[in-house]
Scaffold this motif. Sequence first.
Motif, PDB file in Angstrom:
ATOM      1  N   VAL A  16       0.828  -1.213   0.000  1.00  0.00           N
ATOM      2  CA  VAL A  16       0.000   0.000   0.000  1.00  0.00           C
ATOM      3  C   VAL A  16       0.863   1.265   0.000  1.00  0.00           C
ATOM      4  CG1 VAL A  16      -1.858   1.244   1.170  1.00  0.00           C
ATOM      5  CG2 VAL A  16      -1.882  -1.252   1.111  1.00  0.00           C
ATOM      6  N   CYS A  17       1.867   1.309   0.847  1.00  0.00           N
ATOM      7  CA  CYS A  17       2.726   2.505   0.891  1.00  0.00           C
ATOM      8  C   CYS A  17       3.296   2.808  -0.485  1.00  0.00           C
ATOM      9  CB  CYS A  17       3.883   2.328   1.865  1.00  0.00           C
ATOM     10  SG  CYS A  17       3.464   2.673   3.579  1.00  0.00           S
ATOM     11  N   CYS A  20       0.687   4.503  -2.498  1.00  0.00           N
ATOM     12  CA  CYS A  20      -0.093   5.540  -1.810  1.00  0.00           C
ATOM     13  C   CYS A  20       0.172   6.928  -2.401  1.00  0.00           C
ATOM     14  CB  CYS A  20       0.271   5.521  -0.326  1.00  0.00           C
ATOM     15  SG  CYS A  20      -0.649   6.709   0.667  1.00  0.00           S
ATOM     16  N   PHE A  22       0.334   9.540  -0.901  1.00  0.00           N
ATOM     17  CA  PHE A  22       1.150  10.348   0.005  1.00  0.00           C
ATOM     18  C   PHE A  22       2.630   9.969  -0.047  1.00  0.00           C
ATOM     19  CE2 PHE A  22      -3.139  10.480   1.801  1.00  0.00           C
ATOM     20  CZ  PHE A  22      -3.324  11.845   1.781  1.00  0.00           C
ATOM     21  N   ARG A  23       2.964   8.963  -0.824  1.00  0.00           N
ATOM     22  CA  ARG A  23       4.360   8.555  -0.974  1.00  0.00           C
ATOM     23  C   ARG A  23       5.053   9.547  -1.924  1.00  0.00           C
ATOM     24  NH1 ARG A  23       7.370   3.612   0.533  1.00  0.00           N
ATOM     25  NH2 ARG A  23       8.753   3.116  -1.169  1.00  0.00           N
ATOM     26  N   CYS A  29       7.136   9.298   3.246  1.00  0.00           N
ATOM     27  CA  CYS A  29       5.717   9.604   3.392  1.00  0.00           C
ATOM     28  C   CYS A  29       5.560  11.107   3.610  1.00  0.00           C
ATOM     29  CB  CYS A  29       5.130   8.838   4.573  1.00  0.00           C
ATOM     30  SG  CYS A  29       3.416   9.275   4.880  1.00  0.00           S
ATOM     31  N   LEU A  31       3.167  12.629   4.704  1.00  0.00           N
ATOM     32  CA  LEU A  31       2.373  12.960   5.896  1.00  0.00           C
ATOM     33  C   LEU A  31       3.252  13.081   7.143  1.00  0.00           C
ATOM     34  CD1 LEU A  31      -0.901  10.841   5.826  1.00  0.00           C
ATOM     35  CD2 LEU A  31      -0.539  13.206   5.117  1.00  0.00           C
ATOM     36  N   CYS A  37      -0.144   8.445   9.913  1.00  0.00           N
ATOM     37  CA  CYS A  37      -0.719   7.604   8.863  1.00  0.00           C
ATOM     38  C   CYS A  37      -1.994   6.975   9.412  1.00  0.00           C
ATOM     39  CB  CYS A  37       0.260   6.503   8.448  1.00  0.00           C
ATOM     40  SG  CYS A  37      -0.536   5.289   7.359  1.00  0.00           S
ATOM     41  N   ILE A  39      -3.511   4.449   8.407  1.00  0.00           N
ATOM     42  CA  ILE A  39      -3.488   2.985   8.279  1.00  0.00           C
ATOM     43  C   ILE A  39      -2.544   2.380   9.323  1.00  0.00           C
ATOM     44  CG2 ILE A  39      -2.965   1.046   6.740  1.00  0.00           C
ATOM     45  CD1 ILE A  39      -3.430   3.008   4.364  1.00  0.00           C
ATOM     46  N   LEU A  40      -1.294   2.797   9.290  1.00  0.00           N
ATOM     47  CA  LEU A  40      -0.274   2.140  10.126  1.00  0.00           C
ATOM     48  C   LEU A  40      -0.491   2.383  11.613  1.00  0.00           C
ATOM     49  CD1 LEU A  40       2.885   2.720   7.888  1.00  0.00           C
ATOM     50  CD2 LEU A  40       1.428   0.691   8.040  1.00  0.00           C
ATOM     51  N   ALA A  91      -5.881   7.929   3.490  1.00  0.00           N
ATOM     52  CA  ALA A  91      -5.364   6.718   2.840  1.00  0.00           C
ATOM     53  C   ALA A  91      -6.107   5.467   3.310  1.00  0.00           C
ATOM     54  CB  ALA A  91      -3.864   6.587   3.105  1.00  0.00           C
TER      55      ALA A  91
HETATM   56  S1  SF4 Z   1       0.098   7.726   4.353  1.00  0.00           S
HETATM   57 FE1  SF4 Z   1       0.504   5.762   5.333  1.00  0.00          FE
HETATM   58  S2  SF4 Z   1       0.180   4.280   3.682  1.00  0.00           S
HETATM   59 FE2  SF4 Z   1       0.494   6.277   2.702  1.00  0.00          FE
HETATM   60  S3  SF4 Z   1       2.714   6.381   2.284  1.00  0.00           S
HETATM   61 FE3  SF4 Z   1       2.317   7.356   4.280  1.00  0.00          FE
HETATM   62  S4  SF4 Z   1       2.734   5.710   5.775  1.00  0.00           S
HETATM   63 FE4  SF4 Z   1       2.381   4.719   3.757  1.00  0.00          FE
END
Ligand code: SF4
Length: 111
Positions: A16-17, A20, A22-23, A29, A31, A37, A39-40, A91
């Motif tokens: 997913v990363c 994503c 946001f990558r 990341c 963010l 995040c 998700i994480l 995300a």
């Molecule tokens: S927002 Fe979460 S899933 Fe997306 S790149 Fe950043 S750490 Fe990975």
Amino acid sequence: MTSLKERVEARLREDVCKACVFRTATGECSLEGVRDCPILTRVDTIIEIVRGIDSPDVAPYAQALREAVCANCEHQHPDGTCRLRDRLDCALDDYFTWIVNIVDEELAATE
Ligand code: SF4
Ligand code: SF4
């Protein structure tokens, strides 16, 4: 032996990363330092949602996500709306079906 949570987290970072929004181009990341995040930071809750439901339809999973995560999220308004969700800027919401499939696969590998 790695735990279910470790395996799920590794898959999320690996799959997913990498896809994503946001990558960054350099693999970080965007963010980081802005907000957590979605998700994480919620791997345990996501696993519990998927473990508790067995359906070919994503709707019950999405409903559980709203109840277990969004209802306690600082970004959701009292009326149940979420600006990040509406803008596809969460995300967890954006990739939720994919995330459910990953967790399902790892749960199946455990049994
Ligand atoms: S927002 Fe979460 S899933 Fe997306 S790149 Fe950043 S750490 Fe990975
Ligand atoms: S969709 Fe909104 S309320 Fe739900 S987890 Fe994402 S940011 Fe939080």
